[in-house]
Design a protein around this motif. Structure first.
Motif, short mmCIF file in Angstrom:
data_model
loop_
_atom_site.label_atom_id
_atom_site.label_comp_id
_atom_site.label_asym_id
_atom_site.label_seq_id
_atom_site.Cartn_x
_atom_site.Cartn_y
_atom_site.Cartn_z
N GLU A 85 -6.74 -1.92 11.38
CA GLU A 85 -7.80 -1.06 10.82
C GLU A 85 -9.15 -1.75 10.88
O GLU A 85 -10.17 -1.12 11.15
N GLN A 86 -9.17 -3.06 10.66
CA GLN A 86 -10.42 -3.80 10.75
C GLN A 86 -10.95 -3.81 12.18
O GLN A 86 -12.16 -3.70 12.40
N LEU A 87 -10.04 -3.92 13.15
CA LEU A 87 -10.47 -3.92 14.54
C LEU A 87 -11.03 -2.57 14.96
O LEU A 87 -11.96 -2.48 15.77
N ASN A 122 0.82 -1.21 0.00
CA ASN A 122 0.00 0.00 0.00
C ASN A 122 0.86 1.26 0.00
O ASN A 122 2.07 1.22 0.27
N HIS A 148 -1.15 -3.93 9.89
CA HIS A 148 -1.85 -2.64 9.79
C HIS A 148 -3.29 -2.84 9.32
O HIS A 148 -4.22 -2.21 9.84
N GLN A 149 -3.48 -3.70 8.34
CA GLN A 149 -4.83 -3.97 7.85
C GLN A 149 -5.69 -4.62 8.94
O GLN A 149 -6.87 -4.29 9.09
N HIS A 150 -5.09 -5.51 9.72
CA HIS A 150 -5.83 -6.15 10.81
C HIS A 150 -6.25 -5.12 11.86
O HIS A 150 -7.39 -5.16 12.36
N ALA A 189 -10.75 -2.30 21.17
CA ALA A 189 -10.00 -3.17 20.28
C ALA A 189 -8.91 -3.91 21.04
O ALA A 189 -8.21 -3.32 21.86
N ALA A 240 -12.46 -0.38 12.93
CA ALA A 240 -13.64 0.01 12.16
C ALA A 240 -14.91 -0.24 12.98
O ALA A 240 -14.97 -1.19 13.78
N GLN A 281 -18.08 -1.64 14.37
CA GLN A 281 -18.66 -2.98 14.26
C GLN A 281 -19.92 -3.05 15.11
O GLN A 281 -19.97 -2.49 16.21
#
Length: 452
Positions: free
Chosen positions: A83-85, A25, A79-81, A99, A87, A89
């Motif tokens: 960001e998912q946490l 990215n 980093h993607q993990h 998180a 976000a 929910q």
């Protein structure tokens, strides 16, 4: 024995890809050092496979960029993990708020120095990606209490040596239950008997379903099957260069020298050529300090580095060498594994290692990142079997030359030759011993005439 299928080597390609084309990215690419413009061969091969979630065995020459080859995709996955946490929910019944920050990735390395180096390289990138992406160093030489206090910050990535990590896990200070990515840097060393018992215990503490990455410059054939057992999820074998090869940027020079003349021959070379920075390897720890003192007595700025020294001393000595406050660093094979010194011009083997792969790692400290380097080895009769093994592993001729003003007067012993050639005297002639003593007794580099 070879690694069984489904390992495969991709077809070679001369195409130069960008980091963006590999799937990284923009944030990571922006964080890269200015000198890292295009990915190296091993990075081109490994990064897409790791981002795709595959297990990888990557073999590539020393100095080819293996740390970033596994480090960049690991940082991106973490980093993607995160960001998912973070976000929004919808709340789940019984779920805890906030998180979690478990350890998601673990990088294991064989030495403290390499642990520090890998941590520094990855932290420089992580700090530019996210202030909440934390990396923790766990290795010996630092108080456990200090490391545990830092661990309270909940790092997502841990760089560790097996011994220290196992101690903390067995004391229930650290859990490996959440590991999703495991990388072994200098994997061949970690799979050998010195580390393997600890490695087995650590692996038993991790989830069976995880991504496993093995990176090394060398891999002896007897470790192929063991490596294969560790990689279970669509494993891919990547050979960025010929197995166990030495980069063409290294000029190798090997000289026949009497065993007792090696220290004085080293002093003569250092005095004559005045290289700004030289790394000298010695196999025996007990000889390192003695040789360094002898160099200092000859007026050479030298330091010593081995595993028995206090970690503070080890770190300072290495820092002094990198900063050119020390001209010559005499070290055991502690320094042969993954240690990077910018533009190191010369490596000298005062003796040959008994393990042929170690030779590849030793001389790989020079000619890194596309630079050129010189590797000199001083070889006595007793090391001919080691030289034969190195020639066989690297598939290089490695001819022996004479070193001016250091004639070889020692006679080969039966133990130094192949059994078929062992029809030689077991003792040196008296005159040979006297010649060797004369060489030993030359205490100053001034005793040797410089070449014209």
């Amino acid at each position: 024995m070879t690694i069984p299928k489904p390992f495969s080597s991709p077809e070679s390609s001369s195409e130069s890809l960008t980091f963006a084309e590999l799937g990284l990215n923009a944030a990571l690419i922006t964080a890269l050092p200015a000198k890292v413009a295009l990915p190296t061969r091993v990075q081109q091969l490994a990064i897409p496979a790791i981002l795709a979630g595959r297990d990888v065995l990557a073999l590539s020459q020393t100095g080819s960029g293996k740390t970033l080859a596994f480090g960049l995709p690991l940082l991106q996955a973490i980093h993607q993990h995160m960001e998912q946490l973070l976000a929004p929910q919808p709340p789940l019944p019984g779920a805890k708020s906030g998180a979690e920050s478990p350890v998601l990735a673990l990088v294991l390395v064989p030495t403290r120095e390499l642990a520090h180096q890998v941590t520094k390289a990855l932290q420089a990138l992580a700090s530019k990606i996210s202030s909440s992406l934390k990396i923790q160093l766990l290795c010996g030489g630092i108080a456990q209490e200090e490391q545990l206090a830092e661990f309270a910050a909940k790092p997502q990535l841990v760089v560790a040596t097996p011994g220290r990590l196992l101690d903390l896990c067995e004391q229930s200070h650290i859990s490996l239950d959440s590991i999703k990515h495991l990388a072994l840097d200098e994997a061949d060393r970690l799979l050998q008997m010195g580390f393997w018992p600890d490695m087995q215990k650590l692996l038993a503490m991790m989830p069976k379903r995880k991504q496993t990455l093995l990176f090394s410059a060398t891999l002896p054939e007897d470790l192929d099957a063991l490596a294969g057992k560790l990689l279970t999820h669509h494993p891919l074998r990547l050979e960025a260069h010929t197995r166990n090869s030495v980069t063409a940027a290294i000029e190798e020079q090997l000289y026949s020298v009497n065993k007792g003349s090696k220290a004085q021959a080293l002093i003569a070379l250092l005095t004559q050529y005045q290289w700004p920075q030289v790394l000298v390897f010695i196999s025996a720890r007990d000889d390192v300090d003695a040789v360094a003192k002898r160099l200092v007595k000859a007026g050479i700025r030298a330091g010593a580095l081995h595993g028995e020294k206090d970690q503070t001393v080890r770190s300072q000595t290495l820092a002094d060498f990198k900063a050119h406050r020390i001209q010559v660093l005499v070290a055991t094979d502690l320094m042969a594994r993954g240690i990077h010194v910018d533009a190191l011009p010369v490596v000298i083997n005062l003796d040959l290692p008994t393990s042929a792969p170690v030779y590849v790692h030793r001389i790989g400290r020079t000619a890194r990142a596309g630079a050129k380097g010189l590797a000199i080895s001083l070889v006595c009769h007793g090391e001919m079997l080691s030289l034969t093994a190195i020639r066989r592993l690297t598939e290089r001729e490695l001819p022996l030359a004479a070193l001016a003003e250091f004639p070889v007067t020692d006679k080969p012993s039966a133990n130094s030759l192949h059994p078929a050639d062992a029809k030689v005297e077991r003792k040196r002639a008296p005159r040979d011993k006297q010649a060797n003593r004369r060489s030993i007794n030359k205490h100053s580099a001034k005793a040797f005439k410089p070449k014209g």
